[in-house]
Design an enzyme around this catalytic site. Structure first.
Site, PDB file in Angstrom:
ATOM      1  N   GLU A   1     -30.009  10.924   8.568  1.00 36.22           N
ATOM      2  CA  GLU A   1     -28.578  11.199   8.715  1.00 36.22           C
ATOM      3  C   GLU A   1     -28.031  11.957   7.499  1.00 36.22           C
ATOM      4  O   GLU A   1     -26.823  12.001   7.284  1.00 36.22           O
ATOM      5  CB  GLU A   1     -27.829   9.876   8.931  1.00 36.22           C
ATOM      6  CG  GLU A   1     -28.220   9.243  10.262  1.00 36.22           C
ATOM      7  CD  GLU A   1     -27.556   7.902  10.538  1.00 36.22           C
ATOM      8  OE1 GLU A   1     -27.624   7.030   9.652  1.00 36.22           O
ATOM      9  OE2 GLU A   1     -26.981   7.742  11.619  1.00 36.22           O
TER      10      GLU A   1
ATOM     11  N   HIS B   1     -22.199   5.705   4.925  1.00 36.83           N
ATOM     12  CA  HIS B   1     -22.232   5.603   6.383  1.00 36.83           C
ATOM     13  C   HIS B   1     -22.871   4.268   6.741  1.00 36.83           C
ATOM     14  O   HIS B   1     -23.951   3.947   6.241  1.00 36.83           O
ATOM     15  CB  HIS B   1     -23.042   6.766   6.966  1.00 36.83           C
ATOM     16  CG  HIS B   1     -23.443   6.552   8.391  1.00 36.83           C
ATOM     17  ND1 HIS B   1     -22.516   6.341   9.393  1.00 36.83           N
ATOM     18  CD2 HIS B   1     -24.666   6.495   8.990  1.00 36.83           C
ATOM     19  CE1 HIS B   1     -23.162   6.170  10.535  1.00 36.83           C
ATOM     20  NE2 HIS B   1     -24.460   6.259  10.316  1.00 36.83           N
TER      21      HIS B   1
ATOM     22  N   TYR C   1      -3.019  -2.074   2.553  1.00 44.29           N
ATOM     23  CA  TYR C   1      -4.291  -1.604   1.993  1.00 44.29           C
ATOM     24  C   TYR C   1      -5.027  -0.692   2.955  1.00 44.29           C
ATOM     25  O   TYR C   1      -5.713   0.241   2.535  1.00 44.29           O
ATOM     26  CB  TYR C   1      -5.159  -2.788   1.546  1.00 44.29           C
ATOM     27  CG  TYR C   1      -4.691  -3.284   0.201  1.00 44.29           C
ATOM     28  CD1 TYR C   1      -5.221  -2.746  -0.970  1.00 44.29           C
ATOM     29  CD2 TYR C   1      -3.667  -4.214   0.107  1.00 44.29           C
ATOM     30  CE1 TYR C   1      -4.748  -3.150  -2.208  1.00 44.29           C
ATOM     31  CE2 TYR C   1      -3.189  -4.626  -1.130  1.00 44.29           C
ATOM     32  CZ  TYR C   1      -3.734  -4.088  -2.281  1.00 44.29           C
ATOM     33  OH  TYR C   1      -3.260  -4.473  -3.505  1.00 44.29           O
TER      34      TYR C   1
END
Ligand SMILES: [Zn+2]
Length: 211
Positions: A73, A92, A119
């Site tokens: 990836e 990721h 947040y």
């Protein structure tokens, strides 16, 4: 930052992410810019058992300079760095609650989650859905590139989040905030909710401009 220190930080973060169940098996990958390229977790590696010396070091064309072969990836990370010059790190994950949100039908693909907390607004703000492509399909890299210019946080449909940050710690904070908010969102299904209103969101964005 020294290369060796950055390697240690990536491995420490990987262990922390894995130990808390934020990704599983050999899923998930972490990268960070270093002096002469960027470091990425190797293909097939388990984030809980990374070896600093074996992290993949790549150049800006995605060519392996040293270490083990990179995660398959890697192109997700490269697309983020190419479109987001100021990002120093990309994470990721296949974090369960975020993946669950990526599978729910009928959410706004331009902004999947409501502003449940301050947040979330500070660390994510807006979360688009990147359409589904098979892992390794290079069309996915082009799709990510299309969103990355405007968004530091993306959710890949039926897959998981990709989040960039101004440091490894900032990227980790953001991806963890996303996972926590996805969990809240799922817990709140069926309840009447009171997310932050537009004025409250605008106030947070004024106080804490996105990094
Ligand atoms: Zn993945």
């Amino acid at each position: 930052m020294q290369d060796s220190k950055l390697r240690e930080q990536i491995c420490d973060l990987g262990r922390s992410i894995y130990d808390r169940g934020l990704t599983h098996g050999s899923t998930g990958n972490i990268s960070a810019k270093c002096e002469d390229g960027w470091l990425l977790t190797p293909t097939g590696s388990n984030l809980g058992r990374l070896d600093p010396a074996r992290l993949s070091k790549l150049d800006w064309n995605g060519k392996l300079l040293s270490g083990d072969p990179p995660s398959k990836e890697n192109f997700l990370h490269l697309a983020m760095y190419q479109e987001r010059e100021r990002n120093q790190a990309v994470i990721h994950l296949h974090s369960t609650h975020s993946v669950a949100v990526s599978v729910i039908d009928g959410l706004d693909p331009n902004d999947l989650l409501p502003p449940l907390t301050a947040y979330y607004v500070m660390r994510i703000g807006n979360l688009p859905l990147v359409p589904y492509y098979a892992p390794g399909d290079m069309v996915l890299a082009d799709a990510v590139r299309g969103y990355a210019g405007k968004h530091h946080a993306l959710l890949l449909a039926n897959h998981g989040p990709v989040v960039g940050g101004s440091s490894l710690a900032a990227a980790a904070d953001a991806v963890e905030e996303l996972e926590a908010t996805a969990k809240l969102f799922l817990m709140l299904q069926g309840h009447r909710c009171r997310p932050l209103n537009a004025e409250q969101v605008a106030d947070i964005k004024r106080r804490y401009p996105a990094g």
